[in-house]
Each structure stands twice: as structure tokens, then as C-alpha cells.
Design a protein around this motif. Structure first.
Motif, PDB file in Angstrom:
ATOM      1  N   MET A  69       0.770  -1.520   0.111  1.00  0.00           N
ATOM      2  CA  MET A  69       0.016  -0.047   0.207  1.00  0.00           C
ATOM      3  C   MET A  69       1.071   0.944   0.237  1.00  0.00           C
ATOM      4  O   MET A  69       0.754   2.226  -0.688  1.00  0.00           O
ATOM      5  N   GLY A  70       2.108   1.224   0.742  1.00  0.00           N
ATOM      6  CA  GLY A  70       3.156   2.194   0.126  1.00  0.00           C
ATOM      7  C   GLY A  70       3.329   2.768  -0.575  1.00  0.00           C
ATOM      8  O   GLY A  70       3.306   4.149  -1.015  1.00  0.00           O
ATOM      9  N   GLU A  71       3.823   2.064  -1.991  1.00  0.00           N
ATOM     10  CA  GLU A  71       4.527   2.108  -3.266  1.00  0.00           C
ATOM     11  C   GLU A  71       3.438   3.119  -3.621  1.00  0.00           C
ATOM     12  O   GLU A  71       3.730   3.282  -4.913  1.00  0.00           O
ATOM     13  N   ILE A  72       1.980   1.888  -3.322  1.00  0.00           N
ATOM     14  CA  ILE A  72       0.786   3.042  -4.198  1.00  0.00           C
ATOM     15  C   ILE A  72       0.840   4.678  -4.530  1.00  0.00           C
ATOM     16  O   ILE A  72       1.351   5.495  -4.816  1.00  0.00           O
ATOM     17  N   PHE A  73       1.185   5.373  -3.060  1.00  0.00           N
ATOM     18  CA  PHE A  73       1.310   6.150  -2.655  1.00  0.00           C
ATOM     19  C   PHE A  73       2.149   7.172  -2.899  1.00  0.00           C
ATOM     20  O   PHE A  73       2.695   8.620  -2.347  1.00  0.00           O
ATOM     21  N   ALA A  74       3.372   6.250  -2.894  1.00  0.00           N
ATOM     22  CA  ALA A  74       5.145   6.825  -2.724  1.00  0.00           C
ATOM     23  C   ALA A  74       5.154   8.275  -3.932  1.00  0.00           C
ATOM     24  O   ALA A  74       5.798   9.389  -3.598  1.00  0.00           O
ATOM     25  N   GLY A  75       4.790   7.805  -4.827  1.00  0.00           N
ATOM     26  CA  GLY A  75       5.157   9.508  -6.217  1.00  0.00           C
ATOM     27  C   GLY A  75       4.127   9.977  -5.734  1.00  0.00           C
ATOM     28  O   GLY A  75       4.301  11.217  -6.674  1.00  0.00           O
ATOM     29  N   LEU A  76       3.109   9.715  -5.049  1.00  0.00           N
ATOM     30  CA  LEU A  76       1.836  11.028  -4.894  1.00  0.00           C
ATOM     31  C   LEU A  76       2.165  12.336  -4.388  1.00  0.00           C
ATOM     32  O   LEU A  76       3.077  12.310  -3.538  1.00  0.00           O
ATOM     33  N   PRO A  77       1.527  13.768  -4.462  1.00  0.00           N
ATOM     34  CA  PRO A  77       1.644  14.094  -3.524  1.00  0.00           C
ATOM     35  C   PRO A  77       1.164  14.432  -2.180  1.00  0.00           C
ATOM     36  O   PRO A  77       0.267  13.698  -2.035  1.00  0.00           O
ATOM     37  N   TRP A  78       2.063  15.486  -1.341  1.00  0.00           N
ATOM     38  CA  TRP A  78       0.816  15.174  -0.292  1.00  0.00           C
ATOM     39  C   TRP A  78      -0.389  15.461   0.289  1.00  0.00           C
ATOM     40  O   TRP A  78      -1.012  15.104   1.391  1.00  0.00           O
ATOM     41  N   TRP A  79      -0.979  16.577  -0.950  1.00  0.00           N
ATOM     42  CA  TRP A  79      -2.266  16.793  -0.704  1.00  0.00           C
ATOM     43  C   TRP A  79      -2.954  15.420  -0.588  1.00  0.00           C
ATOM     44  O   TRP A  79      -4.402  15.635  -0.907  1.00  0.00           O
ATOM     45  N   VAL A  80      -2.525  14.561  -1.617  1.00  0.00           N
ATOM     46  CA  VAL A  80      -3.587  13.867  -2.245  1.00  0.00           C
ATOM     47  C   VAL A  80      -3.635  12.855  -1.350  1.00  0.00           C
ATOM     48  O   VAL A  80      -4.916  11.585  -0.867  1.00  0.00           O
ATOM     49  N   LYS A  81      -2.506  12.383  -0.484  1.00  0.00           N
ATOM     50  CA  LYS A  81      -2.375  11.907   0.798  1.00  0.00           C
ATOM     51  C   LYS A  81      -3.206  11.666   1.925  1.00  0.00           C
ATOM     52  O   LYS A  81      -3.843  11.347   2.586  1.00  0.00           O
ATOM     53  N   TRP A  82      -3.535  13.789   2.256  1.00  0.00           N
ATOM     54  CA  TRP A  82      -3.723  13.738   3.487  1.00  0.00           C
ATOM     55  C   TRP A  82      -5.211  14.565   3.061  1.00  0.00           C
ATOM     56  O   TRP A  82      -5.808  15.127   3.977  1.00  0.00           O
TER      57      TRP A  82
END
Length: 70
Positions: A1-14
């Protein structure tokens, strides 16, 4: 799951992912919250009614027992 969000900007995650989760599961979350609040309200009403009943019974039995002492 971590590798899915690895390349995304912070605002996508949070910001974007929690907003999407709230939109998708919002109805479920609100129904669970309303059930819990309704249950707590019923428990409080039950406790108040039982407490009132105990108070009335003790008041009645103490006043009737003091009269029977005469």
C-alpha cells in the motif's frame, strides 16, 4: 500500500483520499453514529427512569414505615 502513495503529492494522501472516503462511506458512518447516539440516549432514559423509580419507592416506603411505627 505504501508504494501506491509513494509518488503522489502530500495533498492527495492527506486531503483527497480522506475526502473520497467520507463521500463514499459517509452514509455508513452517519448511520453508525446515529445508532450509537440513539442507543446512548435510550440508556440515559433507562437510567433516569430506574433512578426515579428507586427514589419514589424509597420515599414511599420510608414515609409509610414511619406512619406504621405509631
Amino acid at each position: 500500500m505504501g508504494e501506491i502513495f509513494a509518488g503522489l503529492p502530500w495533498w492527495v494522501k492527506w486531503i483527497a483520499v480522506p475526502v473520497i472516503a467520507l463521500v463514499v462511506f459517509g452514509g455508513l458512518i452517519m448511520s453508525v453514529v446515529s445508532i450509537v447516539i440513539g442507543l446512548l440516549f435510550k440508556v440515559l432514559v433507562f437510567v433516569a427512569l430506574v433512578g426515579g423509580l428507586v427514589y419514589v419507592v424509597r420515599k414511599f416506603t420510608s414515609s409509610s414505615s414511619s406512619r406504621s411505627d405509631w
